[in-house]
Design an enzyme around this catalytic site. Structure first.
Site, mmCIF file in Angstrom:
data_model
loop_
_atom_site.group_PDB
_atom_site.id
_atom_site.type_symbol
_atom_site.label_atom_id
_atom_site.label_comp_id
_atom_site.label_asym_id
_atom_site.label_seq_id
_atom_site.Cartn_x
_atom_site.Cartn_y
_atom_site.Cartn_z
ATOM 1 C CB SER A 8 -22.288 10.246 7.039
ATOM 2 O OG SER A 8 -21.348 9.595 7.410
ATOM 3 C CG HIS A 31 -24.053 7.652 3.901
ATOM 4 N ND1 HIS A 31 -23.895 7.318 2.755
ATOM 5 C CD2 HIS A 31 -22.631 7.854 4.171
ATOM 6 C CE1 HIS A 31 -22.824 7.305 1.958
ATOM 7 N NE2 HIS A 31 -21.770 7.630 3.063
ATOM 8 C CG ASP A 33 -19.304 6.904 4.921
ATOM 9 O OD1 ASP A 33 -19.331 6.897 4.181
ATOM 10 O OD2 ASP A 33 -19.572 7.721 5.939
ATOM 11 C CG MET A 35 -13.993 4.594 5.205
ATOM 12 S SD MET A 35 -13.250 6.043 5.699
ATOM 13 C CE MET A 35 -14.715 7.237 5.553
ATOM 14 C CG HIS A 64 -20.008 5.395 0.672
ATOM 15 N ND1 HIS A 64 -19.461 6.772 0.968
ATOM 16 C CD2 HIS A 64 -19.198 4.940 -0.670
ATOM 17 C CE1 HIS A 64 -18.621 6.878 -0.131
ATOM 18 N NE2 HIS A 64 -18.327 5.996 -0.777
ATOM 19 C CG MET A 66 -15.434 4.887 0.619
ATOM 20 S SD MET A 66 -15.486 6.059 1.743
ATOM 21 C CE MET A 66 -16.588 5.632 2.770
ATOM 22 C CG ASP A 173 -20.595 10.617 0.792
ATOM 23 O OD1 ASP A 173 -20.446 11.340 1.720
ATOM 24 O OD2 ASP A 173 -20.350 9.612 0.913
HETATM 25 O O1 LIG Z 1 -17.785 9.001 2.587
HETATM 26 C C1 LIG Z 1 -17.727 9.701 3.282
HETATM 27 C C2 LIG Z 1 -16.035 10.094 3.449
HETATM 28 O O2 LIG Z 1 -15.323 9.319 2.563
HETATM 29 C C3 LIG Z 1 -18.693 10.525 4.227
HETATM 30 O O3 LIG Z 1 -19.726 9.809 4.070
HETATM 31 C C4 LIG Z 1 -18.620 12.006 4.028
HETATM 32 O O4 LIG Z 1 -17.427 12.476 4.214
HETATM 33 C C5 LIG Z 1 -19.495 12.567 5.127
HETATM 34 O O5 LIG Z 1 -18.834 13.244 6.002
HETATM 35 P P1 LIG Z 1 -19.198 14.927 5.804
HETATM 36 O O6 LIG Z 1 -20.372 15.160 5.755
HETATM 37 O O7 LIG Z 1 -18.674 15.404 7.114
HETATM 38 O O8 LIG Z 1 -18.216 15.586 4.645
HETATM 39 FE FE LIG Z 2 -19.764 8.322 2.434
#
Ligand SMILES: O=C(CO)[C@H](O)[C@H](O)COP(=O)(O)O
Ligand SMILES: [Fe+2]
Length: 222
Positions: A8, A31, A33, A35, A64, A66, A173
């Site tokens: 990520s 990946h 994210d 948001m 991903h 969100m 995740d």
């Molecule tokens: O979707 C996510 C948070 O909502 C991230 O992908 C996820 O938290 C990755 O970070 P870590 O591996 O440090 O937990």
């Molecule tokens: Fe994620």
């Protein structure tokens, strides 16, 4: 299915994204994210940055989302060239239509569930998705602790997917690292997102290799 690791970039340096992508040549996916500050209490990046990242790397991009109203926004990520686009079940008003639209635009379609959301209501949607994402933290932030309470759901999801002979990937995740990846792999996950465990490491590519071998061995034991 072979184990896949999806680092990520939430834990990467956003000012050096091309370099950070190049630092993980052995990643199966990057990946991303997305948001929106509404669906989750954090704001990250959106389509323009994903478009730039797609030009800067040959590694497939795993978006991903969100965000609220993914029905409206998800198709644009598929159209831009993301290899996979995942929407949250509880954010989507028309998940079947949205998953179909993502596929029609050439991306793999993913459906995500938060830790407290049961998997059983979505069993009949298995044929509409290419990946099921089970969050192992509450979404919104990197660096949180892996929630062991999700492990029984990972096992139930694995059983549902196997019983339908569906070639649907099962992604986890949140909080995935050397301390937790074996438990998730034994429970039946096969795609692992790792942010802080990869980009917080001295050598991100080496961290991926270690995670991959741990998960491969653990899934063989299961
Ligand atoms: O979707 C996510 C948070 O909502 C991230 O992908 C996820 O938290 C990755 O970070 P870590 O591996 O440090 O937990
Ligand atoms: Fe994620």
């Amino acid at each position: 299915m072979a184990i896949q690791i999806s680092p990520s970039i939430l834990s990467a340096d956003f000012a050096r994204l091309a370099d950070e992508a190049a630092a993980v040549p052995n990643a199966d996916w990057l990946h991303v994210d997305v948001m929106d500050g509404h669906f989750v209490p954090n704001l990250t990046l959106g389509l323009p940055i994903v478009e730039s990242l797609l030009k800067a790397t040959d590694t497939p991009v795993d978006c991903h989302l969100m965000i609220e109203d993914p029905d409206r926004w998800a198709p644009a990520y598929a159209e831009a060239g993301a290899g996979s686009v995942t929407v949250h079940a509880k954010a989507a008003n028309a998940p079947v239509r949205t998953l179909r639209e993502i596929r029609r635009l050439g991306a793999r379609a993913g459906l995500a569930l938060n830790p407290a959301e049961p998997v059983e209501p979505y069993a009949d949607l298995v044929g509409e998705m290419d990946m099921l994402l089970l969050m192992t933290v509450e979404p919104g932030f990197g660096g949180q602790r892996f929630l062991d309470l999700v492990l029984p759901k990972i096992r139930r999801a694995r059983a549902i997917l196997d019983s339908r002979e569906a070639s649907v990937w099962l992604q986890v995740d949140g909080g995935v690292g050397t301390e937790t990846i074996e438990r998730a792999a034994e429970a039946g996950a096969d795609v692992f997102v790792a942010g802080s465990a990869v980009y917080g490491a001295q050598d991100p590519a080496k961290a991926i290799e270690v995670l991959r071998s741990q998960a491969t061995e653990a899934s063989g034991r299961a």
